[in-house]
Design a protein around this motif. Sequence first.
Motif: not given
Length: 446
Positions: A181, A208, A211, A215, A220
Amino acid sequence: MSAEPINLDSWRDLTAAQQPEWPDRDELKRVVGKLAAAPPLVFAGECDQLKSELAAVVRGEAFVLQGGDCAETFSGADADAVRNKIKTLLQMAIVLTYAGSVPVVKIGRMAGQFAKPRSSSTETRDGVALPAYRGDMVNGFEFTPEARRPDPERLLRAYHSAAVTLNLARAFTKGGYADLRQVHTWNRDFVAESPAGRRYEQLAREIDQALAFMHACGANPSEFHSVEFYSSHEALILDYDRALTRIDSRTGLPYDVSAHMVWIGERTRQLDGAHVDFFSKIRNPIGVKLGPTTSADDALALVRKLNPDNEPGRLTFITRMGASKIRDVLPDLVEKVTAGGAQVAWICDPMHGNTFEAPSGHKTRRLDDVLDEVAGFFEVHRALGTHPGGIHIEFTGDDVTECVGGGQPIGEGDLSLRYETACDPRLNRSQSLDLAFRVSELYRST
């Protein structure tokens, strides 16, 4: 019946190339004794873990990114310098992992690269000859008799500087800085003025989005929050690396605990020499630099000496041929070593065969030559059906002007602006990212 003890000092009876002429042998003995009693910088289990990751490279399942300074300096063992190198390595690894779709083994040319081989034992300026600068581990860069005198006390300073660098590297890679991140954070100071930075930022936005999707799906993974980072250096000064060799309590086998991986340079790979003998006794993953004069017989003899059990991940060949020679020299090496059944990883060092002197007197390299050697490396492996296992480069996280070319072009007339290397010219951060994007393209096409 117990196994015969391993003689870790048999190298002392052989020719040891590129060693300093220590003026005070008693002082050297005292310092070596201190190093022999010092705590390990790495652990044998970590070395074995790297060996298993390099075995995946041998199988064609991963790619090595190995890089850092040409010659580390004691003054460079500070938080800003280490962070900048780690940041550049992480950015390159992200490009290779995401754009190249390949797991990346991250090995720093850090925390021990304090010594350098030299083509001459002396340096002459204005008619004055002094010992050549062999790296901060041996003597000082300043051209004075006092600075150039080899000083064994510097071996201790190298150990402590390596410890500081390793502690910082572990903090950055395990303490949250390497979290995926953070991909934008690594680029904040860089994106506005750099074509490579802008290209990286686009990739970071894609990461991003990926991810966020994972998520939302409830994934995770812990692997997103830290990375495995390994240290390496050329084990040139044998008194240092021998003093930091320990017997592993788990296995009873010797490991050089100055680094996870150590390598033998092109100038010290003589089959009957001290370096090859010492490396044959330690159980770390090891590398050997192979220049354009290397024959297939040379390489196969090194395999037999250094990896007699043919253990995958134990031995890496780091080729440094030069852009003009790699397509002619490398095919015979790879083809015959592969035909011999040797389990080795192949890595390209596109730096050392492409050095030249600019009209200003600065040693430099053209990024185009570096990229061309990497392209040749991939072409050879693609033609032979073998795995191009990685790259080994000299870079810095700082905005230096030591190599020419790149997306933010540096000309030969710009070299003096920020020419800061202690020895050979390094890619700066922008040039390193240019290289990473090119490698990812080459990897996808294999």
